[in-house]
Design an enzyme around this catalytic site. Structure first.
Site, PDB file in Angstrom:
ATOM      1  N   GLY A  82       0.963  -1.329   0.148  1.00  0.00           N
ATOM      2  CA  GLY A  82      -0.059  -0.027   0.337  1.00  0.00           C
ATOM      3  C   GLY A  82       0.743   1.063  -0.044  1.00  0.00           C
ATOM      4  NE  ARG A 146      -2.438  -4.314  -0.447  1.00  0.00           N
ATOM      5  CZ  ARG A 146      -1.986  -3.816   0.388  1.00  0.00           C
ATOM      6  NH1 ARG A 146      -0.856  -4.491   0.640  1.00  0.00           N
ATOM      7  NH2 ARG A 146      -2.217  -2.768   0.733  1.00  0.00           N
ATOM      8  CG  ASP A 177       3.363  -9.860   5.228  1.00  0.00           C
ATOM      9  OD1 ASP A 177       3.776 -11.097   5.891  1.00  0.00           O
ATOM     10  OD2 ASP A 177       1.656  -9.544   5.130  1.00  0.00           O
ATOM     11  CE  LYS A 203       4.531   0.122   2.533  1.00  0.00           C
ATOM     12  NZ  LYS A 203       3.822  -0.986   1.469  1.00  0.00           N
ATOM     13  CB  THR A 204       3.410  -0.148   7.047  1.00  0.00           C
ATOM     14  OG1 THR A 204       1.536  -0.327   6.498  1.00  0.00           O
ATOM     15  CG2 THR A 204       3.413  -0.717   7.643  1.00  0.00           C
TER      16      THR A 204
HETATM   17  P1  FBP Z   1       1.117  -1.914   3.700  1.00  0.00           P
HETATM   18  O1  FBP Z   1       0.546  -2.881   4.547  1.00  0.00           O
HETATM   19  O2  FBP Z   1       0.862  -2.854   2.575  1.00  0.00           O
HETATM   20  O3  FBP Z   1       1.385  -0.754   3.529  1.00  0.00           O
HETATM   21  O4  FBP Z   1      -1.523  -1.531   3.324  1.00  0.00           O
HETATM   22  C1  FBP Z   1      -2.196  -0.970   4.397  1.00  0.00           C
HETATM   23  C2  FBP Z   1      -2.654  -0.344   3.800  1.00  0.00           C
HETATM   24  O5  FBP Z   1      -3.476   0.867   3.635  1.00  0.00           O
HETATM   25  C3  FBP Z   1      -4.401  -0.974   5.153  1.00  0.00           C
HETATM   26  O6  FBP Z   1      -4.630   0.265   5.774  1.00  0.00           O
HETATM   27  C4  FBP Z   1      -5.359  -1.176   4.410  1.00  0.00           C
HETATM   28  O7  FBP Z   1      -6.171  -1.827   5.078  1.00  0.00           O
HETATM   29  C5  FBP Z   1      -4.941  -1.975   3.195  1.00  0.00           C
HETATM   30  O8  FBP Z   1      -3.446  -1.244   2.581  1.00  0.00           O
HETATM   31  C6  FBP Z   1      -5.944  -1.679   1.429  1.00  0.00           C
HETATM   32  O9  FBP Z   1      -5.696  -1.915   0.527  1.00  0.00           O
HETATM   33  P2  FBP Z   1      -5.554  -2.109  -0.634  1.00  0.00           P
HETATM   34  O10 FBP Z   1      -4.571  -0.412  -1.133  1.00  0.00           O
HETATM   35  O11 FBP Z   1      -4.833  -3.006  -1.679  1.00  0.00           O
HETATM   36  O12 FBP Z   1      -7.110  -1.188  -0.964  1.00  0.00           O
END
Ligand code: FBP
Length: 554
Positions: A82, A146, A177, A203-204
């Site tokens: 994300g 992803r 991950d 990152k996140t």
């Molecule tokens: P990451 O763990 O990859 O940083 O993403 C987190 C996030 O933003 C979550 O808060 C949310 O549930 C998810 O991504 C949404 O995923 P997508 O962008 O695939 O809709």
């Protein structure tokens, strides 16, 4: 025609602040070795799985003569998962450090996430390309994805692609991950003497990649400031109109760090914390009762308005709901999903569900509003998980509260008005212009990653710490990714993974919230953080999160 906003133009010119020790030019950065490391748990097993990269020393950089061999570096960078504000600056920091070391160094950006490496889709950065992305939000510089890099076939292709371009290092910018996969890839490259190093960057926006070494993941600061601005604005609107209860869901796939930080910033009437819900084994109806108490108490004071923050991942923390989701996953496993989707009407589907669920789970399912029932059957993510961002838990809880209040009214225990409005803040914050903190932190992580590459480290995470202090005092270095790993059961198998950091119920941020929430539930104690400020006094522009400040005892 593309035009630029004044802020875009101003941000291109912003010079991110590096830690003091990285400010003297690349020729003045040397390595100070720390102690050998151990994984956080399951040491013997992790050591066996990572014979070439386990147990390496932590390192910090300091001012001194750069003793690294000055060979030409060809590096590839990947954005994974994300979006999180600041990702562009990691790439810019990496690029600038590479070019400052040697003008001949090359930076490849693999497009669309990890799959870009496997499919050999890339750009080669130059000044013109990079300059358009400095201090901007988003991951559109090369895109993200992803796809997991985890199979030997993928590693073999990655090795071939690297060889074809003469790439000697890959930087993976991702969450727990992606950095787990970075560690596995690093081990593969080391075991095959492929001469390719792997460096990770934390990152996140969810803030759940942190531990005693990594003080916070990047993006958390900007995302929570963006949501807190919006929640503060809603609080002011609620307190002006005095007629709505606002239910605000905020992102955070598993951990509730985002919700907690927003609550610390804005002091809403209610904030649910998933980890506490699980710890206390709260049921849906007990949570509804808890919120309804605040609604009723405030109504008795004439305040028929309020704000409740709901973390995105909450449903999976409610034990009975978690069980329901697990049963639904079973119900849809393999070909059964096709069978379910082929059923023509919701009534047919409902009958299929009724047949497949246990009595207890069916009882939970039955009390859910139909919209939520249907959301539980939406497409799973690539790992077979429910996509919690698609479940409107803000609507679920407001519906349950409404029912609860109706019962109270019938019993003569409540005589207020309850009009709910719903919001979901997630994507709004993931690509905001990075705050000064994230702009500086990310640039430093990228710059630092280049130094780790230059000194030949493999399987390391770029680490910048002492983050609650001014950037001048930040400490730059690296730590072996294996240090953060343990063995967890994933999809029926024991896997080495980076331990996800959930909200600690004994931690200072939660304790502060716990000590204050009863008064926030009753009173109107809203706090208005306002918009992120990029220019102005340091105490307004460079502040970190309340979470980090409390964790550091500040
Ligand atoms: P990451 O763990 O990859 O940083 O993403 C987190 C996030 O933003 C979550 O808060 C949310 O549930 C998810 O991504 C949404 O995923 P997508 O962008 O695939 O809709």
């Amino acid at each position: 025609m593309k035009t630029l906003s004044p802020l875009q133009i101003a941000r291109y010119e912003y010079a991110p602040k590096l830690p003091g020790m990285l400010r003297n030019g690349v020729s003045e950065i040397c390595v100070k070795e720390g102690l050998p490391t151990e994984s956080v748990a399951d040491q013997a097993k992790i050591k066996e799985l990572f014979p070439n990269t386990y147990g390496k020393k932590e390192i910090t950089f300091e001012k001194g003569k750069n003793t690294a061999a000055s060979k030409k570096q060809v590096v590839g960078v990947i954005l994974s998962g994300g979006q999180a504000p600041g990702g562009h600056n990691v790439v810019c920091g990496l690029y600038d450090a590479l070019k400052a070391t040697n003008k001949e160094n090359v930076l490849y950006g693999f497009k669309g996430g990890p799959s870009g490496l496997i499919e050999d889709k890339y750009v080669i950065f130059d000044d013109e390309y990079i300059n358009e992305f400095r201090n901007t939000g988003g991951f559109d510089i090369i895109g993200s994805g992803r796809t997991k890099l985890e199979t030997v076939e993928q590693f073999e292709i990655a090795e071939k692609v690297c060889k074809a371009h003469g790439i000697n290092a890959i930087v993976i910018i991702g969450g727990d991950d992606s950095n787990t996969n970075a560690a596995v890839l690093a081990e593969y490259f080391a075991a095959h003497n492929s001469g390719v190093q792997v460096i990770g960057c934390p990152k996140t926006i969810d803030g759940d990649l942190k531990n005693e070494d990594i003080e916070c993941s990047f993006g958390f600061d900007t995302a929570t400031k963006t949501y807190s601005e919006l929640i503060g604005n809603i609080e002011r609107d609620a307190n002006s109109a005095k007629k709505y209860w606002h239910f605000v869901k905020v992102m955070g796939r598993s951990a509730s760090h985002v919700a907690l930080e927003c609550a610390l910033e804005t002091q809403p009437n209610i904030c649910l914390i998933g980890e506490e819900v699980a710890d206390k084994k709260m049921s849906l109806s007990s949570i509804a009762d808890y919120i309804a108490d605040s609604v009723a108490t405030r109504a008795a004071d004439g305040n028929n308005f309020g704000v409740a923050i709901i973390p995105e991942g909450i449903v999976e923390f409610v034990p009975e709901f978690g069980k329901l989701i697990a049963e639904i996953n079973e119900l849809l496993a393999g070909k059964k999903a096709e069978e379910f989707n082929a059923l023509a009407s919701w009534a047919d589907k409902y009958a299929f569900i009724e047949k497949g669920l246990t009595k207890e789970s069916m009882a939970v399912f039955a009390i859910l509003p139909q919209g939520i029932q249907q959301q539980l059957f939406l497409e799973r993510d690539p790992h077979g998980n429910v996509q919690v961002s698609l479940i409107e838990s803000e609507k679920l809880f407001s519906a349950l509260v409404k029912d609860n209040l109706a019962k109270r009214k019938a019993e003569g225990k409540y005589n207020g008005k309850f009009n709910a409005l719903h919001h979901f803040f997630g994507y709004e914050g993931r690509c905001a212009f990075p705050s000064n903190f994230d702009a500086d932190y990310c640039y430093s992580l990228g710059y630092n990653a280049c130094m780790l590459i230059q000194y030949g480290f493999n399987g390391y995470l770029s680490k910048v710490s002492n983050l609650s202090k001014p950037a001048e005092e930040w400490v730059a270095g690296g730590m072996p990714i294996t240090k953060m790993m343990n063995i967890e059961r994933r999809h029926g198998e024991d896997k080495p993974v980076i331990r996800k950091a959930l909200v600690e119920l004994n931690g200072k941020p939660f304790k502060f919230f716990e000590a204050n929430r009863a008064s926030w539930a009753k009173e109107t104690a809203y706090r208005y953080p306002g918009a992120i400020q990029y220019y102005g006094p340091r105490e307004v522009c460079d502040i970190t999160t309340r979470t980090l400040a409390l964790e550091k005892g500040e």
